[in-house]
Design a protein around this motif. Sequence first.
Motif, PDB file in Angstrom:
ATOM      1  N   SER A   4       0.828  -1.211   0.000  1.00  0.00           N
ATOM      2  CA  SER A   4       0.000   0.000   0.000  1.00  0.00           C
ATOM      3  C   SER A   4       0.864   1.263   0.000  1.00  0.00           C
ATOM      4  CB  SER A   4      -0.947   0.000   1.197  1.00  0.00           C
ATOM      5  OG  SER A   4      -0.206   0.015   2.401  1.00  0.00           O
ATOM      6  N   ASP A   5       2.000   1.204   0.699  1.00  0.00           N
ATOM      7  CA  ASP A   5       2.911   2.355   0.683  1.00  0.00           C
ATOM      8  C   ASP A   5       3.533   2.547  -0.690  1.00  0.00           C
ATOM      9  OD1 ASP A   5       2.377   2.915   3.307  1.00  0.00           O
ATOM     10  OD2 ASP A   5       4.162   1.902   4.076  1.00  0.00           O
ATOM     11  N   ARG A   8       0.983   4.159  -2.825  1.00  0.00           N
ATOM     12  CA  ARG A   8       0.883   5.585  -2.495  1.00  0.00           C
ATOM     13  C   ARG A   8       2.011   6.372  -3.142  1.00  0.00           C
ATOM     14  NH1 ARG A   8      -0.166   5.597   3.943  1.00  0.00           N
ATOM     15  NH2 ARG A   8      -2.131   4.468   3.919  1.00  0.00           N
ATOM     16  N   LEU A   9       3.228   5.822  -3.111  1.00  0.00           N
ATOM     17  CA  LEU A   9       4.357   6.522  -3.728  1.00  0.00           C
ATOM     18  C   LEU A   9       4.177   6.654  -5.237  1.00  0.00           C
ATOM     19  CD1 LEU A   9       7.408   5.089  -1.765  1.00  0.00           C
ATOM     20  CD2 LEU A   9       6.567   7.428  -1.763  1.00  0.00           C
ATOM     21  N   GLY A  11       1.281   6.778  -6.804  1.00  0.00           N
ATOM     22  CA  GLY A  11       0.244   7.802  -6.965  1.00  0.00           C
ATOM     23  C   GLY A  11       0.777   9.200  -6.734  1.00  0.00           C
ATOM     24  N   LEU A  12       1.656   9.338  -5.742  1.00  0.00           N
ATOM     25  CA  LEU A  12       2.244  10.654  -5.470  1.00  0.00           C
ATOM     26  C   LEU A  12       3.164  11.096  -6.602  1.00  0.00           C
ATOM     27  CD1 LEU A  12       3.011  10.351  -1.682  1.00  0.00           C
ATOM     28  CD2 LEU A  12       1.387  11.879  -2.766  1.00  0.00           C
ATOM     29  N   TYR A  46       5.028  14.565   1.026  1.00  0.00           N
ATOM     30  CA  TYR A  46       4.319  13.410   1.557  1.00  0.00           C
ATOM     31  C   TYR A  46       5.055  12.112   1.198  1.00  0.00           C
ATOM     32  CZ  TYR A  46       0.516  10.327   2.899  1.00  0.00           C
ATOM     33  OH  TYR A  46      -0.225   9.352   3.490  1.00  0.00           O
ATOM     34  N   GLY A  47       5.645  12.059   0.014  1.00  0.00           N
ATOM     35  CA  GLY A  47       6.434  10.889  -0.362  1.00  0.00           C
ATOM     36  C   GLY A  47       7.637  10.703   0.541  1.00  0.00           C
ATOM     37  N   LEU A  50       6.461   9.246   3.789  1.00  0.00           N
ATOM     38  CA  LEU A  50       6.223   7.804   3.704  1.00  0.00           C
ATOM     39  C   LEU A  50       7.525   7.022   3.809  1.00  0.00           C
ATOM     40  CD1 LEU A  50       3.503   7.452   0.925  1.00  0.00           C
ATOM     41  CD2 LEU A  50       3.260   6.965   3.342  1.00  0.00           C
TER      42      LEU A  50
END
Length: 60
Positions: A4-5, A8-9, A11-12, A46-47, A50
């Motif tokens: 999931s992380d 997210r990366l 997507g970021l 935000y990346g 994470l």
Amino acid sequence: MAFSDVMRLVGLGILALMGLLIARSNMPLITTQHIGLALFLGAIGYGLLLVKRHFDRTLP
């Protein structure tokens, strides 16, 4: 790093590229450049958060 992380990366990264594309547009409004740069910097920040969380969890 959890899947999931990683997602997210990814997507970021896409969000950051979109921010740069918005900032580069030739619209007469000054705000589009500021919005694009803020979107880019927010996604990068935000990346990095994470990645920090990942290393905080793995290191004793």
